[in-house]
Design an enzyme around this catalytic site. Structure first.
Site, short mmCIF file in Angstrom:
data_model
loop_
_atom_site.label_atom_id
_atom_site.label_comp_id
_atom_site.label_asym_id
_atom_site.label_seq_id
_atom_site.Cartn_x
_atom_site.Cartn_y
_atom_site.Cartn_z
N HIS A 1 0.64 -0.71 -0.06
CA HIS A 1 -0.10 0.39 0.15
C HIS A 1 0.58 1.16 -0.07
CE1 HIS A 1 0.52 0.44 4.16
NE2 HIS A 1 -0.33 1.48 4.46
N ASP B 1 -0.19 -7.63 2.11
CA ASP B 1 0.50 -6.24 2.01
C ASP B 1 1.88 -5.96 1.93
OD1 ASP B 1 0.27 -3.54 2.25
OD2 ASP B 1 -0.23 -2.74 3.84
N SER C 1 4.09 2.88 8.44
CA SER C 1 3.57 1.63 6.91
C SER C 1 4.71 1.30 6.28
CB SER C 1 2.50 2.02 6.05
OG SER C 1 1.60 2.01 6.91
N1 ARG Z 1 -1.51 2.43 6.80
C1 ARG Z 1 -0.39 3.16 8.26
C2 ARG Z 1 0.65 3.59 7.17
O1 ARG Z 1 0.17 4.08 5.70
C3 ARG Z 1 0.38 2.31 8.83
C4 ARG Z 1 -0.99 2.16 9.82
C5 ARG Z 1 -0.38 1.20 11.51
N2 ARG Z 1 -1.59 1.72 12.04
C6 ARG Z 1 -0.80 0.94 12.98
N3 ARG Z 1 -2.26 0.68 14.24
N4 ARG Z 1 -0.60 0.22 13.79
O2 ARG Z 1 1.38 4.06 7.30
#
Ligand code: ARG
Length: 279
Positions: free
Chosen positions: A92, A140, A228
């Site tokens: 992503h 992912d 992420s």
């Molecule tokens: N989707 C987020 C990103 O793209 C990461 C989220 C991780 N969240 C968590 N609560 N561990 O950076």
């Protein structure tokens, strides 16, 4: 968690910081009162962490946009060095770029403002073919082929799905108060079993391709948006190995909603196939 909310989280990852108005709307959403964080004593680091020491995670790199602006302004995601020319990150994180030349990798320092920071162009990237199958954000993972080798230490990738005790993760993501650090933060997080994670997230959690970590009871420690793609690691025989990739969560550091990570042991051999292709 509800699907719409998860989508917003994913969108947020792509636009954080760069597009002020959009990012503000979205981070406001992530931090709104609907889910109060960690019973009031919400800590303001990676969420609940501390600055990583220089050289502590020599495989940790940043992933950002090529072009104008400081590295700090262009930084978006984390990644882990697998070889001197290949970086493992989240699928992503890659889908926000239309082509490799929009993307750069930051290495050489935990501090995005350091004179030692090295910016490297990207030659190619690969998104897992089964990304988003069988559920949103399953598989992912993706790989980045650098234009030229970087001087960074690779991390070994776990080969067996395992139960762990405590894990650690690091990155330049949201501190939990909608600000982002120049120096990467680190935090230790208890492993959360597949059963407990399924209880938290229901069908959104795919035990085959995901693993979870966090303080289920108290919250307060977690990866967050912008982390992420970065590593979650376990100590094995005195060395850190890579067991997961920061992927998603409902809020950050919220009690009952652990962080969810792509489980690298599940696609270890698929990673090797891409590495073979690129060598
Ligand atoms: N989707 C987020 C990103 O793209 C990461 C989220 C991780 N969240 C968590 N609560 N561990 O950076």
């Amino acid at each position: 968690m509800d699907r719409k909310r998860k989508h917003l989280l994913r969108l947020g990852a792509g636009v954080a910081a760069g597009l002020g108005a959009v990012a503000l709307t979205w981070t406001g959403l992530a931090a709104n009162a609907e889910e109060p964080a960690a019973g009031g004593d919400f800590e303001t680091k990676i969420v609940g962490g501390e600055p990583a020491a220089e050289g502590q995670y020599p495989w940790l790199v940043g992933l950002g946009y090529a072009g104008d602006g400081t590295p700090f302004e262009r930084q978006r995601c984390g990644g882990s060095v697998l070889t001197e020319t290949v970086i493992l990150t989240a699928a992503h994180c890659l889908e926000i770029f239309d082509s490799p030349d929009e993307m750069v990798v930051f290495s050489g320092s935990v501090d995005l403002e350091s004179d030692d920071l090295v910016e490297t162009a990207v030659a190619d990237f690969h998104i897992a073919h089964d990304y988003n199958e069988p559920v949103d954000l399953a598989n992912d993972w993706g790989l980045i082929l650098l234009d030229e080798p970087i001087d960074a230490e690779p991390i070994d990738v776990g080969t067996e799905p395992e139960e762990f005790d405590v894990l650690e993760t690091a990155g330049w993501g949201n501190l939990g108060d909608d600000t982002y650090p120049a120096v990467a933060q680190r935090v230790e997080v208890p492993f959360v079993s597949d059963d407990d994670c399924e209880a938290a997230y229901g069908d959104a959690f795919d035990a085959q391709t995901m693993l979870c970590a966090g303080d289920l009871e108290n919250g307060g420690i977690d990866a967050c948006d912008g982390d992420s793609g970065g590593p979650i690691m376990a100590e094995e025989d005195g060395e850190l190995i890579l067991v997961g990739i920061v992927s998603w969560g409902d809020g950050c550091g919220v009690a009952g909603s652990p962080g969810v990570y792509a489980e690298v042991a599940d696609f270890n051999s698929a990673i090797d196939d891409v590495l073979d292709d690129w060598s």
